[in-house]
Design a protein around this motif. Structure first.
Motif, PDB file in Angstrom:
ATOM      1  N   PHE A 180       0.813  -1.209   0.000  1.00 30.02           N
ATOM      2  CA  PHE A 180       0.000   0.000   0.000  1.00 30.02           C
ATOM      3  C   PHE A 180       0.852   1.267   0.000  1.00 30.02           C
ATOM      4  O   PHE A 180       0.384   2.330  -0.377  1.00 30.02           O
ATOM      5  CB  PHE A 180      -0.943  -0.014   1.206  1.00 30.02           C
ATOM      6  N   GLU A 181       2.124   1.134   0.402  1.00 31.26           N
ATOM      7  CA  GLU A 181       3.038   2.280   0.360  1.00 31.26           C
ATOM      8  C   GLU A 181       3.593   2.503  -1.041  1.00 31.26           C
ATOM      9  O   GLU A 181       3.750   3.648  -1.471  1.00 31.26           O
ATOM     10  CB  GLU A 181       4.213   2.062   1.333  1.00 31.26           C
ATOM     11  N   VAL A 182       3.897   1.415  -1.739  1.00 28.19           N
ATOM     12  CA  VAL A 182       4.631   1.564  -2.996  1.00 28.19           C
ATOM     13  C   VAL A 182       3.740   1.599  -4.238  1.00 28.19           C
ATOM     14  O   VAL A 182       4.121   2.172  -5.251  1.00 28.19           O
ATOM     15  CB  VAL A 182       5.707   0.461  -3.159  1.00 28.19           C
ATOM     16  N   LEU A 183       2.554   0.991  -4.162  1.00 26.93           N
ATOM     17  CA  LEU A 183       1.680   0.971  -5.341  1.00 26.93           C
ATOM     18  C   LEU A 183       0.761   2.190  -5.326  1.00 26.93           C
ATOM     19  O   LEU A 183      -0.468   2.090  -5.280  1.00 26.93           O
ATOM     20  CB  LEU A 183       0.877  -0.335  -5.393  1.00 26.93           C
ATOM     21  N   THR A 184       1.369   3.343  -5.379  1.00 26.46           N
ATOM     22  CA  THR A 184       0.637   4.604  -5.400  1.00 26.46           C
ATOM     23  C   THR A 184       0.158   4.892  -6.824  1.00 26.46           C
ATOM     24  O   THR A 184       0.691   4.329  -7.792  1.00 26.46           O
ATOM     25  CB  THR A 184       1.536   5.754  -4.937  1.00 26.46           C
TER      26      THR A 184
END
Length: 262
Positions: free
Chosen positions: A228-232
């Motif tokens: 959830f942090e990286v797949l923005t």
């Protein structure tokens, strides 16, 4: 971005890995650490370097620059047998043309532990039986390899890797070419295994079950963190060329990705 090269608490680590073939640089200065017990997913578009990174982490290929370390020790300082006793890999196109049974294929996983001083034993038999049980293939253990379905063969490859009793399991797109039921079954199995896993995946929604994701783009590591942090939205557009946003599944409250063409 590059992951920290701090090796504290790492089990397997890549340190400034670069890899070239005939002048083409397939991997560029990749550094990351894999923590004991975690499930690390590697994602990225086709040609981003996912499979190359898996092969380098497994010791199948040697980096042009940089090094891979196991418990802080460079692969170059370890014997191949030592690495195989700690680390197992399931490749995308692993296959055999030998006339063997499923059980015999899984028995090959014990090879790194056998020698003239340590021949095949009852313990090896128990380990193989347990590995076959772990992938729910007990009823097929005597079946000829060529009669198995694609999903059954993939489970058998995982069982062979488990028979090595590794601390780390590396998988290169293990659900490739399988139907959706087989994909979900194998991914559920992988996430339940009592080992540290590194898995290259093509489907971003399937990758959400990983503890962390390493996002590859053009041979570089461009993001590392929780899914959830990286797949923005910005990363999805820049790396994958798609428009994406998060939805909540009303069935169980899980977050899923809705992807559209840019």
């Amino acid at each position: 971005m590059n992951a920290s090269t701090d090796l504290l608490g790492s089990l397997l680590s890549a340190c400034h890995l670069s890899y070239c073939v005939k002048g083409a640089q397939l991997l560029k200065e990749v550094s990351l650490t894999i923590r004991p017990g975690e499930n690390l997913g590697i994602v990225g578009p086709n040609g981003s370097g996912k499979s190359t990174l898996i092969r380098l982490l497994a010791g199948i290929a040697r980096p042009t620059w940089g090094e891979v370390r196991l418990d802080g020790r460079p692969f170059a300082a370890l014997q191949r047998r030592e690495i195989a006793q700690r680390l197992a890999v399931v490749e995308q196109h692993a296959e055999t043309t030998d006339s063997i049974s499923l059980e015999q294929a899984v028995e090959l996983g014990r090879t790194p532990w056998l020698s003239a001083l340590a021949p095949w034993s009852d313990r090896d038999r128990l380990i193989v039986d347990q590995a076959i049980t772990d992938v729910s293939l007990q009823h097929l253990k005597h079946r000829p390899w060529h009669t198995l379905s694609g999903g059954e063969r993939q489970r058998a490859h995982i069982a062979r890797a488990l028979a090595q009793r590794p601390q780390i399991l590396l998988l290169d797109e293990p659900t490739n070419h399988l139907d959706i039921q087989q994909q979900l079954s194998i991914l559920r199995l992988v996430h339940q295994l009592p080992v540290t896993t590194v898995i290259a995946l093509h489907d971003l929604n399937q990758a959400l079950a990983c503890d962390r994701l390493a996002v590859m783009d053009g041979g570089r590591l461009v993001a590392l963190g929780s899914p959830f942090e990286v797949l923005t939205p910005e990363r999805l557009h820049a790396t994958f060329g798609v428009v994406g946003h998060w939805l909540t599944d009303p069935f169980d409250g899980a977050r899923i990705l809705r992807l559209r063409s840019a």
